[in-house]
Design an enzyme around this catalytic site. Structure first.
Site, PDB file in Angstrom:
ATOM      1  N   ASP A 123       0.817  -1.141   0.145  1.00 35.23           N
ATOM      2  CA  ASP A 123       0.155   0.146   0.077  1.00 35.23           C
ATOM      3  C   ASP A 123       1.014   1.242  -0.020  1.00 35.23           C
ATOM      4  O   ASP A 123       2.066   1.410   0.238  1.00 35.23           O
ATOM      5  CB  ASP A 123      -0.892   0.040   1.255  1.00 35.23           C
ATOM      6  CG  ASP A 123      -2.101   1.155   1.245  1.00 35.23           C
ATOM      7  OD1 ASP A 123      -2.183   1.690   0.081  1.00 35.23           O
ATOM      8  OD2 ASP A 123      -2.435   1.512   2.328  1.00 35.23           O
ATOM      9  N   TYR A 173      -0.865   8.415  -2.673  1.00 35.29           N
ATOM     10  CA  TYR A 173      -1.141   8.106  -4.115  1.00 35.29           C
ATOM     11  C   TYR A 173      -2.275   8.808  -4.819  1.00 35.29           C
ATOM     12  O   TYR A 173      -2.453   8.963  -6.119  1.00 35.29           O
ATOM     13  CB  TYR A 173      -1.321   6.378  -4.393  1.00 35.29           C
ATOM     14  CG  TYR A 173      -0.222   5.590  -4.519  1.00 35.29           C
ATOM     15  CD1 TYR A 173       1.282   6.076  -4.136  1.00 35.29           C
ATOM     16  CD2 TYR A 173      -0.445   4.327  -4.671  1.00 35.29           C
ATOM     17  CE1 TYR A 173       2.227   5.477  -4.130  1.00 35.29           C
ATOM     18  CE2 TYR A 173       0.888   3.442  -4.691  1.00 35.29           C
ATOM     19  CZ  TYR A 173       2.028   4.006  -4.345  1.00 35.29           C
ATOM     20  OH  TYR A 173       3.213   3.155  -4.330  1.00 35.29           O
ATOM     21  N   GLY A 174      -3.326   9.145  -4.028  1.00 30.21           N
ATOM     22  CA  GLY A 174      -4.642   9.644  -4.462  1.00 30.21           C
ATOM     23  C   GLY A 174      -4.425  10.808  -5.461  1.00 30.21           C
ATOM     24  O   GLY A 174      -4.952  11.075  -6.644  1.00 30.21           O
ATOM     25  N   CYS A 217      -4.629  -1.159  -2.052  1.00 30.32           N
ATOM     26  CA  CYS A 217      -4.564   0.254  -2.218  1.00 30.32           C
ATOM     27  C   CYS A 217      -5.777   0.430  -3.429  1.00 30.32           C
ATOM     28  O   CYS A 217      -5.417  -0.265  -4.498  1.00 30.32           O
ATOM     29  CB  CYS A 217      -3.471   1.111  -2.503  1.00 30.32           C
ATOM     30  SG  CYS A 217      -3.506   2.671  -3.192  1.00 30.32           S
ATOM     31  N   ASN A 218      -6.646   1.105  -3.196  1.00 32.70           N
ATOM     32  CA  ASN A 218      -7.803   1.068  -4.451  1.00 32.70           C
ATOM     33  C   ASN A 218      -7.228   1.996  -5.395  1.00 32.70           C
ATOM     34  O   ASN A 218      -7.522   1.549  -6.556  1.00 32.70           O
ATOM     35  CB  ASN A 218      -9.117   1.724  -3.953  1.00 32.70           C
ATOM     36  CG  ASN A 218     -10.179   0.909  -2.809  1.00 32.70           C
ATOM     37  OD1 ASN A 218      -9.668   0.782  -1.759  1.00 32.70           O
ATOM     38  ND2 ASN A 218     -10.835   0.067  -3.166  1.00 32.70           N
ATOM     39  N   THR A 219      -6.668   2.870  -5.140  1.00 30.72           N
ATOM     40  CA  THR A 219      -6.034   3.849  -6.343  1.00 30.72           C
ATOM     41  C   THR A 219      -5.052   2.969  -7.174  1.00 30.72           C
ATOM     42  O   THR A 219      -5.259   2.891  -8.348  1.00 30.72           O
ATOM     43  CB  THR A 219      -5.317   5.065  -5.672  1.00 30.72           C
ATOM     44  OG1 THR A 219      -6.177   5.806  -4.867  1.00 30.72           O
ATOM     45  CG2 THR A 219      -4.722   5.898  -6.835  1.00 30.72           C
ATOM     46  N   CYS A 224     -11.635   2.986   0.713  1.00 34.69           N
ATOM     47  CA  CYS A 224     -10.295   3.248   0.616  1.00 34.69           C
ATOM     48  C   CYS A 224      -9.763   2.412   1.925  1.00 34.69           C
ATOM     49  O   CYS A 224     -10.531   2.671   2.844  1.00 34.69           O
ATOM     50  CB  CYS A 224     -10.021   4.687   1.037  1.00 34.69           C
ATOM     51  SG  CYS A 224      -7.957   5.070   1.564  1.00 34.69           S
ATOM     52  N   THR A 225      -8.685   1.605   1.966  1.00 35.71           N
ATOM     53  CA  THR A 225      -8.337   0.708   2.946  1.00 35.71           C
ATOM     54  C   THR A 225      -7.756   1.440   3.919  1.00 35.71           C
ATOM     55  O   THR A 225      -7.937   0.692   5.284  1.00 35.71           O
ATOM     56  CB  THR A 225      -7.236  -0.080   2.455  1.00 35.71           C
ATOM     57  OG1 THR A 225      -6.064   0.536   1.889  1.00 35.71           O
ATOM     58  CG2 THR A 225      -7.502  -0.929   1.373  1.00 35.71           C
TER      59      THR A 225
END
Length: 300
Positions: free
Chosen positions: A16, A48-49, A80-82, A192-193
């Site tokens: 992540d 990262y977003g 990480c969703n992104t 988001c985690t």
């Protein structure tokens, strides 16, 4: 999906940009308590977003290849969703073991919601991404979906794990859009985690909302790819926490990491090479900004 091989000593890698993936780590450890885990936080590249997509892809590839070379894992999770929504094709092509990604639990929320009004709490990039639009179209087409994007909440989760108190006032402000409309969602997806790390605080300020994340689903997916019997129940796993930044960026995490079961904290040298098109440096959503996006009314 490539075949996973959980030979003795081969760890699961969880990656992540920060500490959000520790929510995934906890779910995986509950499902596979004897599996060795290497967690890596790209503190050098965090967050990262707001970053251009190509930079996130390059950072994810750089870190995962470094981890693969050092630990020869049985499987990796991009927690990480992104990074998951844009980096999976690249790293799955590069690596010779399965790579599991995370996506917002829109389908689960739609199945749970009785009011047919759900919320999505994620980073600004995730709520605006076409991938998210497709998830909503596929699994929640008959729902009203209220999207709230917050980078500030990511930073709050990072600070909370480092021992700082969570401000109820700030949470009320961030969550306010969910209560601003006549229809209030009965379920909100933590997209988001990082956000499950704040679950207790979120529940305290919004008791009527059911919060859903993808952690347990990811753990089930990992179990399906690895044979639980292949891990040695006689020896305790020596889970490692790796990071790419400076030691003082993670030193405050040590008490929380020890409580979770990590036995060592180490630095992962990966350099700082990224590919950021100069024209994309401006106009990003920076930490502290919140974005609200109200979807159209539910489909007829």
């Amino acid at each position: 999906m490539k075949t996973a091989v959980n030979k003795k000593g081969k760890p699961i890698v969880i990656f992540d940009s920060g500490v959000g993936g520790l929510s995934i780590y906890q779910e995986i450890k509950q499902a596979l308590p004897y599996a060795p885990v290497v967690y890596c936080s790209d503190t050098q590249g965090f967050p990262y977003g707001p970053k251009p997509e190509q930079e996130v892809i390059e950072r994810t590839s750089l870190c995962l290849n470094a981890l693969a070379g050092q630990f020869d894992p049985s499987l990796a999770v991009i927690a990480c969703n992104t990074a998951s929504t844009i980096s999976l094709p690249r790293v799955r092509e590069e690596l010779d073991f399965p790579v599991v990604g995370v996506v917002p639990a829109i389908k689960t929320a739609s199945e749970y919601s009785k009011k047919r009004c759900i919320g999505l709490l994620a980073t600004p990039g995730t709520i605006a991404r076409s991938y998210t639009d497709q998830l909503i179209d596929d699994f929640a087409g008959d729902c009203q979906v209220i999207r709230v994007g917050s980078s500030e909440l990511v930073q709050m989760a990072e600070r909370h794990l480092r021992g700082e108190l969570v401000s109820e006032h700030d949470l009320h402000r961030i969550l306010g859009p969910f209560f601003a409309e006549e229809e209030v969602p009965d379920v909100v997806v933590l997209g988001c985690t990082h956000f499950p790390l704040l679950r207790t605080a979120l529940q305290q300020v919004s008791a009527d909302i059911h919060w859903i994340d993808s952690g347990s689903a990811i753990a089930r997916r990992v179990v399906s790819l690895l044979d639980p019997a292949g891990f040695d129940a006689e020896s305790a796993p020596h889970d490692l926490f790796m990071h790419t930044g400076l030691d003082d960026q993670v030193s405050a995490l040590v008490p929380a990491l020890e409580k979770m079961g990590f036995v060592a904290l180490r630095h992962l040298p990966v350099g700082s090479k990224v590919m950021t098109p100069p024209s994309q440096n401006d106009g990003g959503v920076h930490c502290g900004e919140n974005v609200v996006n109200y979807s159209k009314d539910r489909a007829s």
